[in-house]
Design a protein around this motif. Structure first.
Motif, PDB file in Angstrom:
ATOM      1  N   LYS A  65       1.245  -7.144   5.044  1.00  0.00           N
ATOM      2  CA  LYS A  65       0.177  -6.401   4.375  1.00  0.00           C
ATOM      3  C   LYS A  65      -0.222  -5.185   5.193  1.00  0.00           C
ATOM      4  CE  LYS A  65      -4.317  -6.985   2.123  1.00  0.00           C
ATOM      5  NZ  LYS A  65      -4.035  -7.180   0.698  1.00  0.00           N
ATOM      6  N   ALA A  67       1.451  -3.685   7.392  1.00  0.00           N
ATOM      7  CA  ALA A  67       2.530  -2.693   7.471  1.00  0.00           C
ATOM      8  C   ALA A  67       2.604  -1.899   6.168  1.00  0.00           C
ATOM      9  CB  ALA A  67       3.861  -3.380   7.749  1.00  0.00           C
ATOM     10  N   GLY A  68       1.869  -2.332   5.153  1.00  0.00           N
ATOM     11  CA  GLY A  68       1.847  -1.596   3.890  1.00  0.00           C
ATOM     12  C   GLY A  68       2.601  -2.274   2.765  1.00  0.00           C
ATOM     13  N   ASN A  69       3.199  -3.436   3.059  1.00  0.00           N
ATOM     14  CA  ASN A  69       3.991  -4.106   2.020  1.00  0.00           C
ATOM     15  C   ASN A  69       3.150  -5.128   1.251  1.00  0.00           C
ATOM     16  OD1 ASN A  69       5.916  -5.279   0.414  1.00  0.00           O
ATOM     17  ND2 ASN A  69       7.492  -5.252   1.998  1.00  0.00           N
TER      18      ASN A  69
ATOM     19  N   TRP B 370       1.764   5.419  11.425  1.00  0.00           N
ATOM     20  CA  TRP B 370       2.356   4.219  12.021  1.00  0.00           C
ATOM     21  C   TRP B 370       1.769   3.894  13.388  1.00  0.00           C
ATOM     22  CZ3 TRP B 370       3.935   1.108   8.734  1.00  0.00           C
ATOM     23  CH2 TRP B 370       4.642   1.520   7.598  1.00  0.00           C
ATOM     24  N   MET B 393      -4.197   2.906   5.502  1.00  0.00           N
ATOM     25  CA  MET B 393      -3.513   1.776   4.864  1.00  0.00           C
ATOM     26  C   MET B 393      -2.929   2.168   3.511  1.00  0.00           C
ATOM     27  SD  MET B 393      -3.263  -0.636   6.869  1.00  0.00           S
ATOM     28  CE  MET B 393      -2.318  -1.457   5.602  1.00  0.00           C
ATOM     29  N   ARG B 396       0.177   4.058   4.150  1.00  0.00           N
ATOM     30  CA  ARG B 396       1.270   3.181   4.571  1.00  0.00           C
ATOM     31  C   ARG B 396       1.865   2.467   3.362  1.00  0.00           C
ATOM     32  NH1 ARG B 396      -0.171  -0.379   9.935  1.00  0.00           N
ATOM     33  NH2 ARG B 396      -0.132   1.319  11.434  1.00  0.00           N
ATOM     34  N   ARG B 397       0.998   2.064   2.466  1.00  0.00           N
ATOM     35  CA  ARG B 397       1.481   1.378   1.257  1.00  0.00           C
ATOM     36  C   ARG B 397       2.412   2.285   0.473  1.00  0.00           C
ATOM     37  NH1 ARG B 397      -4.217  -1.462  -0.692  1.00  0.00           N
ATOM     38  NH2 ARG B 397      -3.951  -3.378   0.510  1.00  0.00           N
ATOM     39  N   VAL B 400       5.772   2.495   2.280  1.00  0.00           N
ATOM     40  CA  VAL B 400       6.586   1.283   2.221  1.00  0.00           C
ATOM     41  C   VAL B 400       7.013   0.955   0.786  1.00  0.00           C
ATOM     42  CG1 VAL B 400       6.547  -1.217   2.591  1.00  0.00           C
ATOM     43  CG2 VAL B 400       5.665   0.332   4.336  1.00  0.00           C
ATOM     44  N   MET B 401       6.055   0.999  -0.139  1.00  0.00           N
ATOM     45  CA  MET B 401       6.374   0.500  -1.487  1.00  0.00           C
ATOM     46  C   MET B 401       7.002   1.544  -2.393  1.00  0.00           C
ATOM     47  SD  MET B 401       3.464  -2.277  -2.391  1.00  0.00           S
ATOM     48  CE  MET B 401       2.022  -1.291  -2.037  1.00  0.00           C
ATOM     49  N   MET B 414       9.850  -7.483   8.002  1.00  0.00           N
ATOM     50  CA  MET B 414       9.543  -7.855   6.615  1.00  0.00           C
ATOM     51  C   MET B 414      10.681  -8.673   5.999  1.00  0.00           C
ATOM     52  SD  MET B 414       7.295  -4.604   5.277  1.00  0.00           S
ATOM     53  CE  MET B 414       8.311  -3.262   5.789  1.00  0.00           C
TER      54      MET B 414
END
Lengths: 259, 438
Positions: A65, A67-69, B370, B393, B396-397, B400-401, B414
């Protein structure tokens, strides 16, 4: 060491008082495993009826979470919630502030509502209920400084229970210049544990270790397996292993009580 | 002709206020570019936050020296504004010290006496602030992001306040009738002798000049706010009211993700099902934030509220160890980009035309994002409850996504969580081995 699982309990038709959420660090990291064992010894001494999930436990998803995932986090959360709800878990205790925060704050809106304790809070309750006593002679006179984990302190405003326990050890508790709400991170949070730090002129754990060393401690007390690793590395970096040890509060209590 | 000053005054006042209103409208429009987030629950708690933190300055005093000086300037600024009310009435109706007749000499003298003392205290505090900013080597005022406009902006505000306080005191000192009355001239009586040789007309001219520059200065200052970090004097109030009340460690659970994850985990879900009617045309929601419009309105309000004090950055572990991240810069970048988007909308008749830029990369680099340990030190430190971490945050989401652009080691972590249920590459079947290893 007798560590019952929820599956065993269920097979016997029993529901334990509390679930011990061990966490990935507490399960696999060699240093953190010692903390898990120390805590179990304390639970045994206080005759707490507990169980773990064992192989049914999985990552809470905290690191993913942060880490952004969010996808991976929610997948983990929903799987864990399914297992926890399946066992009708009500009360959870954990030695890992990251699991503590995630289970306590982020699982409820996904359907996982539990009463969650950090192990220092849980042990404090055991003492208050008269189920556990701490021998204050073993460590008497030692200088101890406590490093606040961000996810216990600032994130959840738990500052006192670790300190109350340390005071019960009969030791001399000293505070670092940055403490409680102004404490400096160990450098491992937000998934930093799993990657190299960005370019800078110092490592965060070294700076935090310097904060600790300024108090001239014999022991740096921690309440988080990641903080423990980071501070231990910091002490090695500063070549102070001979004078200073890094110990989780659970380990200190187990040691004081000759467990 | 005798009403000319009143007419000029009324025009100046109307101009100043309407320009201000125009900017406030623009401000609200820009903040509303953000996504919806519900911050209307727990009203008593929110009100308490606002009263304690914005009005009561409870977080300012955590650094006692600058906190105390700030309170002096703040209290002075607010209270002296009662005087501004009198000036406006006098200006509009051609009266002179209208409150004196209304509330009586005693109370009036007391009030003006207090204002004069406050004016001196503010003046002194502002000088100390200037010295701290420009002479002493305080690291948070010397950071990279504090070059150019941010540095000048800070100084302009201080000069403004010095001039306004001086004008107020000189105005009183050269007001012959006020000095003769001997009420409330606590400080100005010591300035009055400087003007001993002046003719009554000369004194009157100086008094009028000070009066005019003082009120026009205040109107200019009011309109300077929108362009300045000084906007915090207004926005600190809504900002603390709408601040996050959840525990700091509790991050939002993205609802859009919850829906998808539930669908993925539902054994009865048909993966090949056609989308429900009406859904085909909907643009799928973007995960995380790459530009200001992906942030929520509270995060945008945060950006406008930031006064660039740098308390966040000076407590950030990443920044303290020389890494690129500065939470203050995150807030300043967000505001700069939001302003740019706002100007774009103004220039294009109310619609945003893609300018090929975004907050990510053009303003904030992935390296900064980061470096964050999500420790909440910046959030804790902010005297007005700004949350730079939530922006970090959300970005970062996005990385990543949407872009799968996490650092390689985090991708491995991950993958491990996905395959083994732990961030390390261990077999889940070994999860209880620790119990029997002693």
């Amino acid at each position: 060491m007798n560590v019952p699982t929820m599956a065993d309990m269920m097979a016997q038709g029993k529901q334990p008082e509390v679930l011990f959420w061990v966490g990935a660090a507490g399960s696999y990291d060699d240093r953190a495993k010692k903390i898990s064992r120390a805590f179990v010894k304390i639970l045994h001494q206080a005759k707490v009826d507990f169980a773990v999930l064992g192989t049914e436990e999985s990552s809470t998803g905290d690191a993913a979470k942060r880490a952004g995932n969010e996808f991976l986090f929610q997948m983990q959360a929903m799987m864990n919630i399914e297992v926890l709800n399946g066992y009708e878990v009500k009360k959870i205790v954990t030695c890992d502030p990251h699991s503590f925060n995630t289970l306590k704050n982020e699982y409820p809106s996904l359907g996982g509502k539990y009463e969650v304790f950090h192990h220092t809070q849980f042990i404090q309750n055991l003492i208050a209920e008269g189920r556990l006593k701490i021998d204050d002679t073993t460590l008497k006179g030692k200088r101890v400084t406590f490093h606040d984990p961000c996810y216990l302190g600032r994130a959840n405003e738990v500052y006192e229970s670790p300190r109350e326990l340390i005071k019960r050890l009969g030791v001399n508790l000293t505070e670092m210049k940055r403490n409680k709400s102004t404490a400096l991170c160990c450098g491992a949070g937000g998934a930093q544990m799993f990657k190299d730090a960005e370019k800078g002129d110092k490592e965060i754990n070294v700076l935090r270790t310097e904060d600790a060393l300024e108090t001239k401690p014999n022991i740096i007390a921690t309440g988080c397996p990641y903080c423990n690793t980071m501070m231990t590395d910091g002490i090695k970096f500063k070549e102070k292993e001979a004078e200073v040890v890094v110990k989780d509060i659970a380990e200190l209590i187990a040691e004081a009580n000759h467990l | 002709m005798q009403y000319l000053p009143n007419i000029i005054f009324a025009l100046a006042l109307a101009l100043g206020l309407s320009f201000f209103a125009m900017n406030i409208r623009k401000l609200l429009r820009n903040i509303k570019l953000g996504k919806e987030v519900n911050r209307t629950d727990k009203k008593p708690e929110r009100l308490k936050n606002m009263l304690m933190i914005a009005l009561g300055q409870s977080k300012m005093v955590k650094r006692p020296f600058s906190g105390f000086l700030h309170i002096v300037v703040y209290v002075g600024f607010i209270i002296i504004n009662i005087e501004v009310l009198e000036i406006i009435i006098d200006g509009l109706f051609g009266t002179h010290r209208v409150f004196k007749g209304l509330i009586g000499d005693g109370l009036y003298g007391f009030l003006i006496g207090v204002f004069e003392v406050l004016a001196v205290l503010v003046f002194v505090a502002v000088i100390v602030f200037w010295l701290r900013r420009n002479i002493s080597n305080i690291k948070r005022f010397l950071s990279k992001e504090m070059k150019g406009w941010p540095k000048n902006d800070g100084n302009y505000i201080l000069y403004f306040e010095m001039v306004l306080m001086t004008l107020f005191l000189v105005m009183n000192a050269t007001d012959a009738s006020f000095q003769q009355a001997g009420i409330g001239n606590t400080i100005s009586q010591f300035i009055a002798p400087l003007f001993d040789g002046f003719s009554p007309e000369g004194l009157h001219t100086i008094e009028r000049t000070c009066w005019w520059i003082h009120i026009l200065g205040i109107l200019v200052f009011l309109n300077y706010l929108y362009y300045s970090k000084h906007l915090h004097i207004l926005l600190a109030f809504p900002n603390t009211y709408f601040a996050n009340l959840n525990p700091k460690g509790q991050f939002t659970n993205l609802e859009s993700v919850t829906t998808e994850v539930k669908l993925m985990m539902d054994p009865d879900a048909d993966p090949y099902a056609a989308p429900a009617e009406g859904e085909e045309e909907a643009i799928p929601e973007k995960f995380g934030a790459s530009d200001v419009a992906d942030l929520n309105w509270v995060q945008l309000l945060n950006a406008y509220t930031c006064t660039e004090c740098g308390r966040c950055t000076s407590s950030c572990p990443a920044n303290l160890t020389g890494k690129e991240l500065s939470p203050r810069k995150i807030m300043m970048d967000t505001r700069d980009r939001l302003e740019e988007v706002g100007r774009n909308i103004d220039a294009n008749k109310g619609v945003f035309v893609d300018d090929g830029k975004q907050l990510l990369n053009d303003y904030i680099s992935p390296e900064e994002l980061w470096a964050c340990t999500s420790c909440n030190a910046c959030v804790e430190e902010c005297p007005v409850n700004i949350d730079p971490l939530s922006i970090i945050m959300d970005m970062r989401r996005y990385l990543v996504m949407e872009e799968s652009a996490a650092p390689q080691e985090l991708n491995m972590m991950m993958t491990n969580i996905e395959n083994n249920g732990a961030p390390w590459q261990y077999n889940q079947q070994d999860r209880l081995n620790w119990a029997n290893e002693e």
